[in-house]
Write an enzyme that holds these catalytic residues in place. Structure first.
Site, mmCIF file in Angstrom:
data_model
loop_
_atom_site.group_PDB
_atom_site.id
_atom_site.type_symbol
_atom_site.label_atom_id
_atom_site.label_comp_id
_atom_site.label_asym_id
_atom_site.label_seq_id
_atom_site.Cartn_x
_atom_site.Cartn_y
_atom_site.Cartn_z
ATOM 1 N N ASP A 277 47.519 82.409 51.532
ATOM 2 C CA ASP A 277 47.374 82.604 52.982
ATOM 3 C C ASP A 277 47.580 81.279 53.697
ATOM 4 O O ASP A 277 46.787 80.877 54.550
ATOM 5 C CB ASP A 277 45.992 83.174 53.290
ATOM 6 N N ARG A 281 46.612 78.711 61.028
ATOM 7 C CA ARG A 281 45.246 79.126 61.374
ATOM 8 C C ARG A 281 44.245 78.762 60.279
ATOM 9 O O ARG A 281 43.041 78.747 60.516
ATOM 10 C CB ARG A 281 45.206 80.642 61.615
ATOM 11 N N ASN A 282 44.748 78.502 59.066
ATOM 12 C CA ASN A 282 43.872 78.170 57.935
ATOM 13 C C ASN A 282 43.935 76.692 57.553
ATOM 14 O O ASN A 282 43.502 76.312 56.466
ATOM 15 C CB ASN A 282 44.226 79.039 56.728
ATOM 16 N N ASP A 295 39.940 78.161 54.007
ATOM 17 C CA ASP A 295 39.988 79.616 53.883
ATOM 18 C C ASP A 295 40.659 80.055 52.573
ATOM 19 O O ASP A 295 41.850 80.330 52.515
ATOM 20 C CB ASP A 295 40.706 80.251 55.066
#
Length: 444
Positions: A277, A281-282, A295
């Site tokens: 992922d 955003r992570n 994350d």
């Protein structure tokens, strides 16, 4: 005469017995002293081992590369004085509490039932007393949980109060808890690296489960990139960097962001871990503009499954816009699948947080990627940098570079005094489609 010999023999026998008894007593005494010494040494060795472990962990976290990023020594300000308990907000300063003295979490250990059906064993040195943790404000919230800013007392050998981030799930039962436990275990295996968010502790003996991490001041890279759009009129090229605008990102900063992620991913691959992922955003950004991978909810350790790839056999929400073709169509994930995601992440960085494949739905993205479509080169991105990004998107995973190669290539770009991202000529509308919220995963 006979009587004399008899008495002599008796005397000799008595002396011999005395010598034997003395030897026995000496042996018993020596053995007793040895046993007592060994018993006395056991707690001393245990104390030394504990002190050694604490010193090592503290040294790791306070090293030159990490000390400025962890936020452990950040002073507490009035802005930090909001305490959230049980869904209600309480001021930190009351008539009954001195300044900066907070209530502990409402779910006190003695009032919380044990967790059934979830393996939370092997907490070991990571287990942290939840009574020493105080939640403050919500830093972020997703579909399944929240990340809080919190205060921790005496964590990782640091005396006093430290700012930390705490991740928990909304639902205390089911798959969400299992996923959080898996994330905890992955982070324990990762250890410490300057470009990866550091695990500080866990609370797993009772509900709710809590994952305690270092507090990273500027939060998500995606948010940080998008905030720069309002400052576009103040942007400078790499060759025009100045100390007069410390809060404005430069072309070199953006390249450094990508370099830090590549460095962190190189380390993860060495541990046998795939992220699955990898997106802006992570990634978190500290006040020194150092990027940290976070994350690990979808992460897997390939060494645990004894394979060079991970095949997902269950359906669920996945980050389709960041996934490689082999992952989209065959549910197969490898380190080279993360390389594809890293290419999408670099495109996000170049476009200051644009949504990948703007204007397309999830199914269209899948179809176009399968047919060979790739994100176009932004006009303000130098062809040499885009060529590096494009190599990550090879349809043949074996032709994609690995993270070691990417790190070295990005390091060369950083050494060059050429500006690879022309922020003065970035389009304000062409790449900033926000039709799809990248924080929300799409069902595959």
């Amino acid at each position: 005469m006979n009587e004399y010999n008899k008495n002599k023999n008796s005397t000799t026998l008595t002396s011999s017995q005395q010598e034997e008894e003395k030897e026995v007593l000496d042996e018993i005494t020596n053995t007793t002293i040895y046993v007592v010494a060994v018993i006395a040494l056991i707690p001393v060795v245990a104390i030394l081992a504990w002190v050694g472990r604490t010193v090592v962990r503290r040294k790791i976290l306070s090293g030159s590369e990490l000390n400025s990023e962890t936020g452990l020594h950040r002073p507490i300000t009035e802005d930090d004085s909001l305490q959230v308990v049980g869904g209600r907000q309480y001021p930190a300063v009351t008539t009954s509490l001195p300044q900066h003295c907070f209530e502990t979490i409402q779910e006190a250990p003695e009032n919380i039932p044990k967790i059934d059906g979830v393996d939370t064993t092997d907490g070991g040195i990571w287990e942290f007393p939840r009574s020493n943790l105080r939640l403050q404000t919500v830093l972020g919230e997703g579909n399944f949980g929240k990340v809080w800013k919190a205060e921790a007392e005496n964590i990782c050998g640091f005396p006093g109060t430290s700012l930390v981030a705490v991740k928990t799930v909304k639902d205390n039962g089911g798959k969400e808890v299992e996923d959080l436990v898996q994330e905890m275990n992955i982070m324990k295996e990762i250890g410490t690296h300057p470009n990866i968010v550091t695990l500080l502790g866990v609370c797993t003996e009772q509900e709710p489960l809590l994952l305690i991490m270092e507090y990273v001041m500027y939060g998500k890279l995606l948010t940080h990139l998008r905030e720069q759009r309002a400052k576009q009129s103040s942007f400078f090229n790499f060759s025009k960097e100045t100390d007069e605008l410390p809060d404005t990102l430069t072309a070199k900063d953006l390249t450094k962001f990508a370099y830090g992620v590549a460095k962190g991913m190189e380390y993860l691959v060495s541990k046998g871990i795939i992220h699955r992922d990898l997106a802006a955003r992570n990634i978190l950004v500290d006040h020194n503009k150092l990027t940290k991978i976070s994350d690990f909810g979808l992460s897997r350790n390939l060494r645990d499954i004894g394979s060079e790839m991970y095949e997902q056999k269950t359906k669920g929400a996945l980050p389709i816009r960041w996934m490689a073709p082999e992952s989209l169509y065959f549910s197969v994930f490898t380190p080279k699948s993360d390389v594809w995601g890293f290419g999408i992440l670099m495109w996000e960085i170049v476009t200051l947080g644009s949504t990948p494949y703007p204007g397309m739905g999830a199914r269209e993205v899948m179809r176009r990627v399968r047919d060979g479509y790739r994100l176009e080169r932004p006009a303000h991105c130098h062809p040499q940098l885009y060529a590096l990004i494009q190599r990550c998107w090879s349809g043949d995973m074996n032709k994609r570079p690995d993270f070691s190669e990417l790190r070295k290539d990005l390091a060369k770009l950083l050494e060059d005094q050429h500006g690879y991202i022309d922020l003065q000529n970035i389009s304000d509308t062409k790449y900033y489609s926000m039709d799809q919220n990248p924080d929300e995963e799409e069902k595959l």
